[in-house]
Design an enzyme around this catalytic site. Structure first.
Site, PDB file in Angstrom:
ATOM      1  N   GLU A 179      23.945  39.064 -47.210  1.00  6.94           N
ATOM      2  CA  GLU A 179      23.629  39.320 -45.791  1.00  6.94           C
ATOM      3  C   GLU A 179      22.563  38.399 -45.253  1.00  6.94           C
ATOM      4  O   GLU A 179      22.667  37.885 -44.148  1.00  6.94           O
ATOM      5  CB  GLU A 179      23.141  40.758 -45.584  1.00  6.94           C
ATOM      6  CG  GLU A 179      24.220  41.802 -45.556  1.00  6.94           C
ATOM      7  CD  GLU A 179      24.661  42.145 -46.949  1.00  6.94           C
ATOM      8  OE1 GLU A 179      23.989  41.680 -47.888  1.00  6.94           O
ATOM      9  OE2 GLU A 179      25.654  42.854 -47.091  1.00  6.94           O
ATOM     10  N   HIS A 191      24.043  54.862 -46.816  1.00  5.48           N
ATOM     11  CA  HIS A 191      25.094  54.391 -45.918  1.00  5.48           C
ATOM     12  C   HIS A 191      25.086  55.165 -44.616  1.00  5.48           C
ATOM     13  O   HIS A 191      26.065  55.182 -43.891  1.00  5.48           O
ATOM     14  CB  HIS A 191      26.458  54.525 -46.599  1.00  5.48           C
ATOM     15  CG  HIS A 191      26.624  53.563 -47.730  1.00  5.48           C
ATOM     16  ND1 HIS A 191      25.964  53.706 -48.910  1.00  5.48           N
ATOM     17  CD2 HIS A 191      27.356  52.442 -47.832  1.00  5.48           C
ATOM     18  CE1 HIS A 191      26.284  52.708 -49.719  1.00  5.48           C
ATOM     19  NE2 HIS A 191      27.131  51.927 -49.087  1.00  5.48           N
TER      20      HIS A 191
END
Lengths: 307, 418
Positions: A43, A112
């Site tokens: 990322e 998450h």
């Protein structure tokens, strides 16, 4: 992407897989592997790569497979994305869009189920918007892509299955404008993203009980649309903020401060902010439900405020 | 030989009649034709590639340009040192003297359409990319005429028109940006490359490996250049890296080890790297300098067994920044040793003198001229005013939104500074 050849997408599994939530489905077939780029799981680097490409004039859209993963790219987003336009004295613009699903889903687990809008809101130089319906998702996405500023577009994991009839033709929504969902007289309820639906559910109950709430989807998380909000506060004199962010340092906290600062004279009661609990989102279904604001809590809060 | 006779004949009658600078220019800048063959100090070491040859052709014009540019850079950094001590430059100031050969050699091998991105030791690379002395000093002093309008500072020099993308404070973060530049070049199908410079300290950042992986995966025209000055601030490289063979890192990417104190070696390496990157994808350059001095000989031997990455072996005379004396983690003997044996400016000076392109006195005069230029630039920069208070809010967003784009009255609210 069809309109402007400089627009490209990059992220994990956006290409051949079509996106983890199918947002970029079939785009790789149409535009090729370079324009819809499948990145490795890096990322920090692919966000940095997108920013570097944006410095030369490309308009990349970065997808975080889950917004929580973008915490790894925080350095790039804060220092390079937000600040380069300023530190270069205006030489470079970073027309990048960073988007992805966030928020609390159905038992996805703590890591998450993160709400990153609270962490990103202080970064100078970026704009943040949260979409909540198919109609505003299309309009805001187009506006974000066309904007010369870096925009972070927050989508919600549980809202991808919504179906709505929307115009085929092109339309662009204002990135800094809030949406009036339900005009009313008694109380202003400010919300965004998934909580809009909880608020509307609560609104049905409230209407049956005789209340007339005004519901505004603020959409623009940075900067706030204080014009729309202000006009509403001047009318109703009571504010309830319903958000999915944590209590501490969330969007609601900033919004409470802003409303108190600007519209203090118009308030008849203190601003009430309903947020998620300051806990990591638990896995168990019942516990997860209690973490997030539920419609019954909204109804109770309105009744208390309007007493 | 013909050149020698010509120059001595011209000097005698003309020096009295013609202003000094124009006679210099006539002598040196017109001679682009005579080829001079130069050999690099050490041969290149390649990793997964055939290294380029050691012999390079150059011209007197190029030699004089190298000398002039490097002397200007050297002078600028030393002047910045004094300005910092006089408290005209504040905050962080990272000086590049000792490493000028990298900036100058790289510039000679590429065009302005190729991109360079580096970290915070960016003053000289900015100059090499076409930045002016006034812009540099004004930015260092935080004035309006600086290249970033005074809002960036020492670590944020940029020049978009010449493909210089900065100027970054966070170590290593510029490498993914550099990969992005290469991505854009590949996307637009331009035949240009992107050089992403970083140091031996940054070489241990994870994002470098991520970036290298992606660059190699998609064959991006990126050249990762490690400017190895052997110290990551105060930590020597052998204390920070298990494998100081930086050009071998990311095994699948070819690498080249270069003596970064030799401008011609740098030029040759960058030319080679550019051709390679356009054809075959990313390549790493490691620019380092062989250690001189007692302390480091054992290290040099240890390293010799491992070395083989595209590294620019180089050395900085100053400390990491102005707040670092640079002597707590290395000996003064080491610094003066490198200065005596490997100084890039001296190397060019010796080449010029040995090929009779100019005399000792002429070179000294050029240096004096440069000193004057730098002093004038500083004076001009000092006259530049500080940025206006409204500049606090410009360039945060495009279209200069000010504090809030919509205030409570839908008017732009600008905070008023005291």
């Amino acid at each position: 992407m069809e309109r402007d050849a400089r627009v490209c997408v990059m992220g994990e599994d956006v290409g051949h897989y079509g996106g983890s939530y199918k947002v970029t489905k079939d785009l790789a077939n149409k535009y090729g592997d370079l324009r819809v780029l499948d990145t490795p799981i890096a990322e920090n680097s692919f966000t940095g790569m997108a920013i570097g490409a944006a410095m030369t004039g490309l308009r990349p859209i970065v997808e975080g497979m889950n917004m929580g993963f973008l915490l790894l790219a925080f350095n790039q987003i804060s220092n390079n994305c937000g600040m380069l336009h300023y530190t270069s004295g205006g030489q470079f613009t970073i027309p990048v869009v960073i988007r992805g699903p966030g928020g609390v889903g159905r038992q996805l687990g703590a890591e998450h189920s993160q709400r990153l809008e609270s962490y990103f809101q202080s970064i100078p130089g970026i704009q943040m918007v949260a979409c909540s319906t198919p109609y505003n998702a299309k309009g805001l996405m187009k506006a974000a892509i066309r904007s010369e500023n870096p925009v972070i577009l927050f989508e919600h994991v549980l809202l991808y299955n919504l179906k709505e009839r929307i115009p085929d033709e092109e339309y662009v929504l204002n990135l800094e404008e809030a949406e009036m969902v339900r005009p009313g007289e008694h109380i202003t309820i400010l919300t965004y993203s998934r909580m809009r639906y909880h608020v509307m559910q609560a609104a049905k109950t409230l209407v049956n009980k005789g209340y007339d709430p005004e519901v505004i989807d603020i959409r623009s998380l940075k900067p706030f649309d204080l014009h729309t909000i202000g006009n509403s506060v001047k009318k109703t004199h009571r504010v309830l903020i319903v958000e999915e962010c944590m209590r501490t340092g969330g969007i609601g906290a900033s919004l409470t401060a802003a409303i108190n600062e600007y519209f203090h004279d118009y308030l008849d009661a203190p601003v009430v902010c309903l947020s998620s609990q300051d806990v990591p989102t638990p896995y168990a279904g019942t516990l997860e439900e209690w973490t997030v604001v539920q419609p019954t809590q909204i109804v109770t809060a309105v009744e208390q405020l309007c007493r | 030989m013909a050149l020698t006779h010509r120059s001595t004949n011209l000097l005698k009658p003309l020096s009295a009649a013609v202003p000094f600078t124009s006679s210099l220019r006539r002598l040196f800048s017109t001679d682009d034709a005579t080829a001079i063959t130069v050999e690099t100090s050490v041969p290149f070491t390649g990793h997964k590639c055939d290294p380029p040859p050691r012999t390079i052709d150059t011209t007197p014009k190029e030699l004089m340009t190298f000398f002039r540019d490097m002397a200007t850079m050297r002078r600028m950094e030393i002047a910045a040192d004094s300005l910092y001590k006089a408290k005209l430059i504040r905050g962080f100031c990272h000086l590049y003297d000792g490493q000028e050969a990298v900036a100058v050699g790289m510039e000679a091998a590429i065009t302005k359409k190729d991109c360079i991105i580096t970290a915070y030791r960016d003053h000289c690379i900015f100059l090499g990319r076409g930045g002016t002395l006034v812009e540099a000093f004004a930015e260092l002093m935080g004035r309006r005429d600086g290249c970033s309008r005074g809002k960036g500072g020492s670590m944020h020099f940029y020049k978009k028109e010449s493909g210089f993308y900065g100027g970054h404070g966070i170590v290593g973060a510029q490498v993914p940006l550099g990969i992005g530049l290469a991505f854009a070049q590949k996307y637009s199908k331009e035949e240009h490359v992107a050089f992403a410079l970083y140091g031996d300290g940054a070489a241990n950042q994870g994002q470098l490996f991520e970036a290298l992986n992606m660059a190699a995966l998609w064959d991006l025209p990126a050249i990762l250049v490690c400017e190895n000055n052997h110290y990551g601030m105060g930590t020597a490289e052998w204390r920070a890296a298990k494998s100081p063979a930086y050009y071998k890192r990311g095994d699948y990417v070819p690498g080249l080890k270069v003596d970064g104190m030799d401008a011609f070696a740098v030029k040759q390496a960058c030319k080679f790297a550019k051709e390679h990157a356009l054809k075959n994808g990313p390549i790493r350059l490691w620019l380092g300098s062989c250690f001189v001095g007692k302390v480091s000989f054992e290290l040099a031997e240890k390293k010799a067994l491992l070395d083989k990455i595209l590294e620019m072996d180089t050395y900085r005379y100053h400390g990491h920044s102005m707040s670092d004396p640079g002597s707590t983690y290395r000996t003064r003997d080491e610094i003066s040793g490198v200065r005596q044996e490997r100084d890039p400016l001296e190397r060019i000076r010796k080449l010029i003198l040995s090929h009779d392109i100019a005399t000792e006195k002429e070179l000294k005069d050029i240096e004096k001229e440069i000193r004057k230029e730098v002093d004038e630039a500083i004076a001009q920069a000092k006259e530049s005013p500080m940025p206006d208070s409204s500049e606090l809010f410009t360039n945060v967003y495009v279209k200069g939104f000010g504090v809030q784009s919509f205030g409570a009255d839908r008017k732009e609210v600008r905070a008023i500074l005291p």
